[in-house]
Design a protein around this motif. Structure first.
Motif, mmCIF file in Angstrom:
data_model
loop_
_atom_site.group_PDB
_atom_site.id
_atom_site.type_symbol
_atom_site.label_atom_id
_atom_site.label_comp_id
_atom_site.label_asym_id
_atom_site.label_seq_id
_atom_site.Cartn_x
_atom_site.Cartn_y
_atom_site.Cartn_z
ATOM 1 N N LEU A 60 -3.211 3.773 -10.490
ATOM 2 C CA LEU A 60 -3.003 4.237 -9.123
ATOM 3 C C LEU A 60 -2.318 3.121 -8.353
ATOM 4 O O LEU A 60 -2.789 1.980 -8.362
ATOM 5 C CB LEU A 60 -4.334 4.619 -8.473
ATOM 6 N N ALA A 61 -1.197 3.439 -7.703
ATOM 7 C CA ALA A 61 -0.389 2.428 -7.025
ATOM 8 C C ALA A 61 -0.625 2.435 -5.523
ATOM 9 O O ALA A 61 -0.759 3.497 -4.908
ATOM 10 C CB ALA A 61 1.098 2.682 -7.300
ATOM 11 N N VAL A 62 -0.653 1.244 -4.936
ATOM 12 C CA VAL A 62 -0.687 1.108 -3.478
ATOM 13 C C VAL A 62 0.511 0.275 -3.053
ATOM 14 O O VAL A 62 0.823 -0.750 -3.669
ATOM 15 C CB VAL A 62 -1.999 0.474 -2.984
ATOM 16 N N SER A 63 1.194 0.722 -2.016
ATOM 17 C CA SER A 63 2.460 0.081 -1.625
ATOM 18 C C SER A 63 2.316 -0.835 -0.423
ATOM 19 O O SER A 63 3.319 -1.244 0.161
ATOM 20 C CB SER A 63 3.512 1.154 -1.328
ATOM 21 N N PHE A 64 1.079 -1.203 -0.068
ATOM 22 C CA PHE A 64 0.888 -2.099 1.086
ATOM 23 C C PHE A 64 0.726 -3.554 0.648
ATOM 24 O O PHE A 64 0.347 -4.414 1.454
ATOM 25 C CB PHE A 64 -0.314 -1.656 1.930
ATOM 26 N N GLY A 65 1.025 -3.838 -0.644
ATOM 27 C CA GLY A 65 0.897 -5.198 -1.142
ATOM 28 C C GLY A 65 2.224 -5.836 -1.496
ATOM 29 O O GLY A 65 3.123 -5.931 -0.661
ATOM 30 N N ALA A 66 2.393 -6.223 -2.775
ATOM 31 C CA ALA A 66 3.524 -7.056 -3.177
ATOM 32 C C ALA A 66 4.788 -6.277 -3.507
ATOM 33 O O ALA A 66 5.886 -6.668 -3.102
ATOM 34 C CB ALA A 66 3.118 -7.916 -4.379
ATOM 35 N N HIS A 67 4.683 -5.185 -4.266
ATOM 36 C CA HIS A 67 5.874 -4.465 -4.723
ATOM 37 C C HIS A 67 6.143 -3.248 -3.859
ATOM 38 O O HIS A 67 5.215 -2.601 -3.366
ATOM 39 C CB HIS A 67 5.708 -4.034 -6.184
ATOM 40 N N ASP A 68 7.433 -2.947 -3.684
ATOM 41 C CA ASP A 68 7.796 -1.852 -2.789
ATOM 42 C C ASP A 68 7.670 -0.499 -3.489
ATOM 43 O O ASP A 68 7.427 -0.404 -4.688
ATOM 44 C CB ASP A 68 9.198 -2.051 -2.209
#
Length: 219
Positions: free
Chosen positions: A184-192
């Motif tokens: 599961l990916a979250v986009s509020f961290g390092a990678h766009d």
């Protein structure tokens, strides 16, 4: 509450639970400057977040020779640790973790941090008591190798189909793929978003609030 889809939820740390991506980038850049090496651009330094430190430095600062790794690591840790007590969890993360623990999920951490660094962060954040197991990059192969997840699943006696890996980098999602577990990916961290979307995942979420809602409804 609906029946649980997963038994074990594994979280990355930096950029997923802790708002630390910017601090890591600045520490890599400052350490490079200290050693008189070309300072990597933000995007290059940000890409390596989540990897073990040796792998991260090899990519972020390709001009760094092997014999200078200890010096570089020392300067990176100096810059990062001098400010790490100022870093905070993303809004809502603490309540999400507490809820999952109270509802009976097994919780774990798989991180590119060192064991010393993670233990320090677990104490400082107040989240340490919620996690049943943790793995760090200086204890087994670095992401995207599946070793961290394989060891966590073995320790907690959970099958791959009952495990979810949550992270903010393609390294996390590729590790999940390699271990045969859902990512599961979250986009509020390092990678766009574009980078994260290049690797299959069960969801790509933009905010900690979306993550909390998804876990309550789908995990």
């Amino acid at each position: 509450m609906p029946a649980k889809r997963y038994e074990l939820i594994v979280f990355d740390w930096d950029g997923t639970l802790l708002d630390s991506a910017g601090a890591i980038v600045r520490a890599i850049q400052a350490a490079s400057g200290d050693l008189g090496l070309p300072v990597p651009e933000d995007a290059r330094a940000r890409h390596v977040i989540g990897l073990g430190l040796d792998d991260a430095l090899h990519y972020a600062v390709p001009e760094l020779t092997k014999n200078r790794y200890p010096e570089m690591v020392a300067r990176y840790r100096h810059h990062y640790l001098s400010r790490d007590q100022e870093l905070v969890l993303f809004d809502g993360v603490a309540s999400t973790i507490a809820y999952l623990a109270e509802q009976g999920w097994l919780l774990a951490v798989a991180t590119g941090k060192s064991r010393v660094g993670l233990d320090r962060a677990l104490v400082h954040s107040g989240l340490g008591a919620y996690f049943h197991a943790t793995r760090c990059a200086d204890e087994c192969f670095s992401k995207p190798h599946p070793a961290m997840l394989q060891e966590l699943m073995s320790e907690l006696s959970v099958a791959p189909e009952q495990t979810l890996m949550i992270g903010d980098t393609t390294h996390d999602l590729q590790m999940a793929q390699n271990a045969g577990v859902d990512g599961l990916a979250v986009s509020f961290g390092a990678h766009d978003v574009d980078a994260l979307a290049s690797v299959p995942s069960v969801a790509l979420l933009a905010t900690p609030a979306e993550l909390d809602q998804w876990l309550r409804q789908n995990a």
